[in-house]
Design a protein around this motif. Structure first.
Motif, PDB file in Angstrom:
ATOM      1  N   SER A 197      31.692  71.127  53.905  1.00  0.00           N
ATOM      2  CA  SER A 197      33.275  70.845  54.401  1.00  0.00           C
ATOM      3  C   SER A 197      32.518  69.480  55.155  1.00  0.00           C
ATOM      4  O   SER A 197      33.469  68.926  55.954  1.00  0.00           O
ATOM      5  N   SER A 198      31.721  69.246  55.954  1.00  0.00           N
ATOM      6  CA  SER A 198      31.206  68.478  56.375  1.00  0.00           C
ATOM      7  C   SER A 198      31.453  67.361  55.676  1.00  0.00           C
ATOM      8  O   SER A 198      31.687  65.876  56.568  1.00  0.00           O
ATOM      9  N   GLN A 199      31.430  67.610  54.513  1.00  0.00           N
ATOM     10  CA  GLN A 199      31.583  66.028  53.851  1.00  0.00           C
ATOM     11  C   GLN A 199      33.194  65.230  54.015  1.00  0.00           C
ATOM     12  O   GLN A 199      33.374  64.062  54.699  1.00  0.00           O
ATOM     13  N   SER A 224      28.200  58.288  54.622  1.00  0.00           N
ATOM     14  CA  SER A 224      26.800  59.075  53.271  1.00  0.00           C
ATOM     15  C   SER A 224      26.296  60.364  53.910  1.00  0.00           C
ATOM     16  O   SER A 224      26.452  60.661  54.912  1.00  0.00           O
ATOM     17  N   HIS A 225      25.627  60.411  52.765  1.00  0.00           N
ATOM     18  CA  HIS A 225      24.804  61.775  53.161  1.00  0.00           C
ATOM     19  C   HIS A 225      23.434  61.444  54.250  1.00  0.00           C
ATOM     20  O   HIS A 225      22.814  60.168  53.589  1.00  0.00           O
ATOM     21  N   LEU A 226      23.168  62.783  54.562  1.00  0.00           N
ATOM     22  CA  LEU A 226      21.980  62.260  55.552  1.00  0.00           C
ATOM     23  C   LEU A 226      21.534  63.627  55.861  1.00  0.00           C
ATOM     24  O   LEU A 226      21.872  64.650  55.167  1.00  0.00           O
ATOM     25  N   ASP A 227      19.350  63.457  54.799  1.00  0.00           N
ATOM     26  CA  ASP A 227      18.652  64.333  54.654  1.00  0.00           C
ATOM     27  C   ASP A 227      17.675  64.428  56.206  1.00  0.00           C
ATOM     28  O   ASP A 227      17.978  64.119  57.058  1.00  0.00           O
ATOM     29  N   TRP A 245      37.046  62.057  57.164  1.00  0.00           N
ATOM     30  CA  TRP A 245      37.850  61.948  58.923  1.00  0.00           C
ATOM     31  C   TRP A 245      37.471  61.255  58.916  1.00  0.00           C
ATOM     32  O   TRP A 245      38.231  60.733  60.261  1.00  0.00           O
ATOM     33  N   LEU A 246      36.794  61.730  59.804  1.00  0.00           N
ATOM     34  CA  LEU A 246      35.856  61.283  60.731  1.00  0.00           C
ATOM     35  C   LEU A 246      35.596  59.277  61.214  1.00  0.00           C
ATOM     36  O   LEU A 246      36.023  58.057  61.930  1.00  0.00           O
TER      37      LEU A 246
END
Length: 112
Positions: free
Chosen positions: A74-76, A8-11, A81-82
């Protein structure tokens, strides 16, 4: 058959609230070591290829994991992967550390 990993995306406001509320989470920063040393979100651990095995061994699978990079791109990939490694609740920080530092400069830790 491939299993689609999900994250998920987190703000920034939500992450700041979680940290203020002492929510259990694993916070990993995938930027280069020098950038991490110069500044990072307090409580985060630096993660590079050499540290992946230790992270997979140490980080609980039932605790939220938040991945931080420079700008939230790149964190996406890392979050996806995690998630595929069995972490059930994985987030990519939108805006990354750059946005965090810009918006919350008092909430930046450095090594040294």
């Amino acid at each position: 058959m491939t299993t689609e990993a999900s994250f998920s995306h987190l703000d920034i406001e939500t992450l700041a609230g979680w940290l203020d509320g002492d929510r259990s989470l694993t916070l990993v920063d995938i930027r280069d070591p020098q950038s991490f040393a110069q500044g990072h979100i307090p409580g985060s651990r630096h993660l590079d290829n050499a540290g992946v095995a230790a992270l997979l061994e140490e980080a609980p699978r039932d605790v939220a994991m938040v991945v931080v990079c420079y700008h939230g791109h790149s964190s996406q990939q890392a979050a996806s992967w995690l998630s595929a490694q069995g972490y059930g609740e994985v987030y990519s920080l939108d805006g990354g550390f750059t946005d965090w530092q810009h918006r919350l400069p008092s909430r930046v830790a450095s090594a040294g």
